[in-house]
Write an enzyme that holds these catalytic residues in place. Structure first.
Site, PDB file in Angstrom:
ATOM      1  CB  SER A   1      -0.910  -0.005   1.230  1.00 54.98           C
ATOM      2  OG  SER A   1      -0.132  -0.043   2.395  1.00 54.98           O
TER       3      SER A   1
ATOM      4  CD  GLU B   1       6.756  -1.717  -8.953  1.00 51.24           C
ATOM      5  OE1 GLU B   1       5.610  -1.388  -9.311  1.00 51.24           O
ATOM      6  OE2 GLU B   1       7.722  -1.756  -9.720  1.00 51.24           O
ATOM      7  CG  LEU B   2       3.949   2.488  -3.405  1.00 46.92           C
ATOM      8  CD1 LEU B   2       4.167   3.922  -2.940  1.00 46.92           C
ATOM      9  CD2 LEU B   2       4.198   1.518  -2.268  1.00 46.92           C
TER      10      LEU B   2
ATOM     11  CB  CYS C   1      -1.577  -2.640  -7.723  1.00 49.32           C
ATOM     12  SG  CYS C   1      -0.507  -3.747  -8.617  1.00 49.32           S
TER      13      CYS C   1
HETATM   14  P1  NAP Z   1       0.244  -3.699   2.856  1.00 49.76           P
HETATM   15  O1  NAP Z   1      -0.737  -3.773   3.936  1.00 49.76           O
HETATM   16  O2  NAP Z   1       0.907  -2.403   2.577  1.00 49.76           O
HETATM   17  O3  NAP Z   1       1.347  -4.831   3.162  1.00 49.76           O
HETATM   18  C1  NAP Z   1       2.425  -5.062   2.285  1.00 49.76           C
HETATM   19  C2  NAP Z   1       3.567  -5.699   3.054  1.00 49.76           C
HETATM   20  O4  NAP Z   1       4.104  -4.745   3.970  1.00 49.76           O
HETATM   21  C3  NAP Z   1       3.149  -6.907   3.887  1.00 49.76           C
HETATM   22  O5  NAP Z   1       4.169  -7.868   3.846  1.00 49.76           O
HETATM   23  C4  NAP Z   1       3.024  -6.304   5.277  1.00 49.76           C
HETATM   24  O6  NAP Z   1       3.170  -7.259   6.301  1.00 49.76           O
HETATM   25  C5  NAP Z   1       4.214  -5.361   5.247  1.00 49.76           C
HETATM   26  N1  NAP Z   1       4.258  -4.330   6.287  1.00 49.76           N
HETATM   27  C6  NAP Z   1       3.233  -3.734   6.894  1.00 49.76           C
HETATM   28  N2  NAP Z   1       3.708  -2.842   7.804  1.00 49.76           N
HETATM   29  C7  NAP Z   1       5.055  -2.875   7.740  1.00 49.76           C
HETATM   30  C8  NAP Z   1       6.117  -2.201   8.402  1.00 49.76           C
HETATM   31  N3  NAP Z   1       5.888  -1.271   9.317  1.00 49.76           N
HETATM   32  N4  NAP Z   1       7.391  -2.512   8.094  1.00 49.76           N
HETATM   33  C9  NAP Z   1       7.655  -3.434   7.157  1.00 49.76           C
HETATM   34  N5  NAP Z   1       6.698  -4.123   6.494  1.00 49.76           N
HETATM   35  C10 NAP Z   1       5.411  -3.833   6.760  1.00 49.76           C
HETATM   36  O7  NAP Z   1      -0.413  -4.168   1.446  1.00 49.76           O
HETATM   37  P2  NAP Z   1      -1.320  -5.438   1.142  1.00 49.76           P
HETATM   38  O8  NAP Z   1      -2.657  -5.240   1.763  1.00 49.76           O
HETATM   39  O9  NAP Z   1      -0.582  -6.696   1.401  1.00 49.76           O
HETATM   40  O10 NAP Z   1      -1.437  -5.288  -0.453  1.00 49.76           O
HETATM   41  C11 NAP Z   1      -2.342  -4.437  -1.053  1.00 49.76           C
HETATM   42  C12 NAP Z   1      -1.696  -3.152  -1.527  1.00 49.76           C
HETATM   43  O11 NAP Z   1      -0.557  -3.455  -2.310  1.00 49.76           O
HETATM   44  C13 NAP Z   1      -2.620  -2.358  -2.451  1.00 49.76           C
HETATM   45  O12 NAP Z   1      -2.528  -0.997  -2.149  1.00 49.76           O
HETATM   46  C14 NAP Z   1      -2.058  -2.629  -3.836  1.00 49.76           C
HETATM   47  O13 NAP Z   1      -2.338  -1.644  -4.784  1.00 49.76           O
HETATM   48  C15 NAP Z   1      -0.603  -2.742  -3.548  1.00 49.76           C
HETATM   49  N6  NAP Z   1       0.085  -3.511  -4.592  1.00 49.76           N
HETATM   50  C16 NAP Z   1       0.891  -2.853  -5.483  1.00 49.76           C
HETATM   51  C17 NAP Z   1       1.507  -3.548  -6.507  1.00 49.76           C
HETATM   52  C18 NAP Z   1       2.411  -2.880  -7.505  1.00 49.76           C
HETATM   53  O14 NAP Z   1       3.166  -3.567  -8.172  1.00 49.76           O
HETATM   54  N7  NAP Z   1       2.390  -1.561  -7.631  1.00 49.76           N
HETATM   55  C19 NAP Z   1       1.316  -4.921  -6.611  1.00 49.76           C
HETATM   56  C20 NAP Z   1       0.483  -5.549  -5.697  1.00 49.76           C
HETATM   57  C21 NAP Z   1      -0.116  -4.836  -4.672  1.00 49.76           C
HETATM   58  P3  NAP Z   1       1.883  -7.925   6.998  1.00 49.76           P
HETATM   59  O15 NAP Z   1       1.050  -8.494   5.899  1.00 49.76           O
HETATM   60  O16 NAP Z   1       2.483  -8.969   7.872  1.00 49.76           O
HETATM   61  O17 NAP Z   1       1.205  -6.827   7.736  1.00 49.76           O
END
Ligand code: NAP
Length: 486
Positions: free
Chosen positions: A228, A247-248, A281
């Site tokens: 995110s 990559e967000l 995403c």
């Molecule tokens: P997320 O909540 O941001 O989590 C992503 C990763 O970050 C997870 O492994 C999470 O661990 C970890 N994380 C959370 N807090 C952290 C911290 N303080 N320090 C280090 N790592 C931390 O995203 P998500 O819900 O898994 O995925 C959805 C988001 O990803 C959407 O916004 C989507 O658009 C984006 N996305 C972007 C792309 C791209 O290529 N641009 C591709 C796919 C997805 P935990 O799960 O253990 O909390």
């Protein structure tokens, strides 16, 4: 039942605490993983730093290991697809496509490892370089911390591990808390394929504990994050010692021009806008349709969406499964209801089925201020808005802080090329859904959608330092003022 220990520097390590992983569809336990502490993080980073000091395997050895991993993933493709479907709720057929793409990512990374080379510097290009010959050499940048999201638990992990290894960098991976099993399955393959000890660690655990412990280590030179916007930007702010590659998110727009093949546009958007319940995403979200063809297009779209099979991700006929968590589904439902209250109409969907799956939904008469349009919905919803002309469509599509991918369906080449140049996104698709991605393309965003490009041929550069070598030809020559100093 899949059970995994931590992988630290190539060795499997048991822990006191473990976490159960449940299917988002059945809520049954499908596996369990070890829970890492900050001590484990320290050991993994130390192992990676030591491996780097000892030196990376030669390029051809890295390429061999990447090719071997590709063969092993192909041999175990069914198991990988099942693992993805079980822990993420992604329909089996969509999971199979992810496994095939992972093999491409490994192949393209192997190619990069084989052909990685610096370039010749044209010293003769100015008098300052007269009598010199020069070339550049690449070195691995350092220890990489990779952090990945739940929605592509195999291929987005591969997009980090494989190019980093191709560059010669050791990686410590923290996979998403909901979907760590596939990451461990891949790690098993990589160990078997010949990843040297120290070059790969996988740590599952609480992101609030091990996340900062990992990213904050000074040995970590690159943090490669997909997830995110909120978390990605906070990592950039809190880790000035490292390069933070992001990559967000996105709220992907797509324009349907009056000249478009409306049937094809409707079929492609119905097929891709809802795959993995819109949790991609680049899932199409904001649909800007010329008002002259809106009714026809909506009829075609609703018919196609109505054909989608919703339900059990392990059923090979399922097109759309559950969302990852009930909370996320309820948030999307709330946004749909808020949009309705503000004047939008549900064309199809908008309800939760008995098994908990949110129906694929098309909304009409959406306005830019509604959350279903203004924010990243990350759910199975297409939000349709009529527009008068291409000017309005491009203006609305660009009216966002995101910038990952966008698309246009049109029968007019000029309209397509105009959109390609004026849409401010990292990728623009013409007569293809903006949800399209192949692993040989540069992929990434602008503004709040990120700062890098993945795809092995682009990503490998993020993991490399470049050194210029200057060679004085002949017996020595004098060090003159021209060309000396900065
Ligand atoms: P997320 O909540 O941001 O989590 C992503 C990763 O970050 C997870 O492994 C999470 O661990 C970890 N994380 C959370 N807090 C952290 C911290 N303080 N320090 C280090 N790592 C931390 O995203 P998500 O819900 O898994 O995925 C959805 C988001 O990803 C959407 O916004 C989507 O658009 C984006 N996305 C972007 C792309 C791209 O290529 N641009 C591709 C796919 C997805 P935990 O799960 O253990 O909390």
């Amino acid at each position: 039942m899949r059970t995994y220990q931590l992988l630290i520097g190539g060795k499997w390590v048991a822990t006191d605490e473990r976490k159960e992983i449940r299917s988002p569809y059945t809520e049954q336990v499908v596996g369990s993983v070890a829970v890492a502490t900050t001590d484990h993080v320290g050991k993994a980073v130390d192992a990676a730093a030591a491996a780097l000091r000892d030196g990376a395997p030669a390029q051809h050895e890295r390429a061999d290991a990447l090719e071997a991993a590709r063969r092993l993933v192909a041999e175990r493709a069914d198991d990988f697809a099942r693992c993805i479907a079980e822990e993420s709720g992604k329909p089996l057929t969509t999971a199979q496509a992810e496994v095939a793409r992972c093999q491409d990512t490994l192949l393209f990374s192997a190619i990069e490892a084989r052909k990685l080379a610096g370039s010749v510097v044209p010293f003769e290009g100015s008098s300052a370089g007269a009598g010199k010959l020069g070339f550049t050499l690449y070195h691995p940048k350092g220890v990489v911390a990779a952090i990945t999201p739940f929605n592509f638990p195999l291929n987005l992990v591969t997009h980090k591990l494989a190019p980093a290894f191709a560059a010669g960098c050791p990686v410590v991976l923290k996979p998403a808390g909901d979907t760590p099993l596939t990451a461990y399955l891949l790690a098993e393959v990589m160990v078997e394929a010949g990843w040297p000890e120290g070059f790969l660690s996988v740590l599952s655990g609480s992101s609030s504990t091990i996340g900062p412990a990992l990213t904050g280590r000074p040995e970590v030179k690159v943090i490669s994050f997909t997830g995110s916007t909120e978390i990605g930007q906070s990592l950039q702010e809190s880790n000035p010692h490292a390069e933070v590659l992001t990559e967000l998110g996105n709220n992907t727009p797509v324009i349907v021009d009056a000249s478009a093949d409306l049937e094809s546009a409707a079929a492609k958007l119905a097929a891709t806008g809802y795959s993995f319940a819109g949790q991609s995403c680049i899932s199409a979200q904001r649909v800007y349709v010329m008002s002259s063809v809106k009714d026809t297009f909506l009829d075609l779209l609703a018919a196609k969406v109505g054909e989608l099979q919703v339900g059990d991700p392990l059923d090979p006929d399922t097109d759309v499964g559950p969302m990852i968590r009930p909370d996320d589904r309820d948030r999307v439902l709330r946004w749909i209801n808020e949009a309705q209250d503000a004047g939008a109409k549900v064309v199809i969907g908008g309800e939760v089925n008995d098994d908990g799956c949110l129906q694929p939904t098309v909304l009409d008469d959406v306005t830019p201020d509604m959350k279903v349009s203004a924010e990243e919905i990350f759910g199975p919803v297409l939000a349709v808005q009529a527009v008068a002309d291409l000017d309005e469509a491009i203006r609305l599509a660009n009216d966002t802080s995101y910038g990952l991918q966008a698309g246009i369906f049109t029968g007019d080449l000029n309209a397509g090329l105009r959109a390609a140049t004026e849409l401010q996104f990292g990728g623009v698709t013409i007569n293809e859904s903006p949800t399209f991605r192949a692993d040989q393309q540069p992929y990434g965003g602008m503004r709040d959608s990120g700062n890098t490009r993945e795809g092995p041929a682009w990503a490998i550069r993020d993991y490399l330092e470049e050194t210029v070598v200057v060679l004085q030809l002949g017996a020595g020559g004098g060090a003159g003022p021209v060309g000396s100093g900065s």
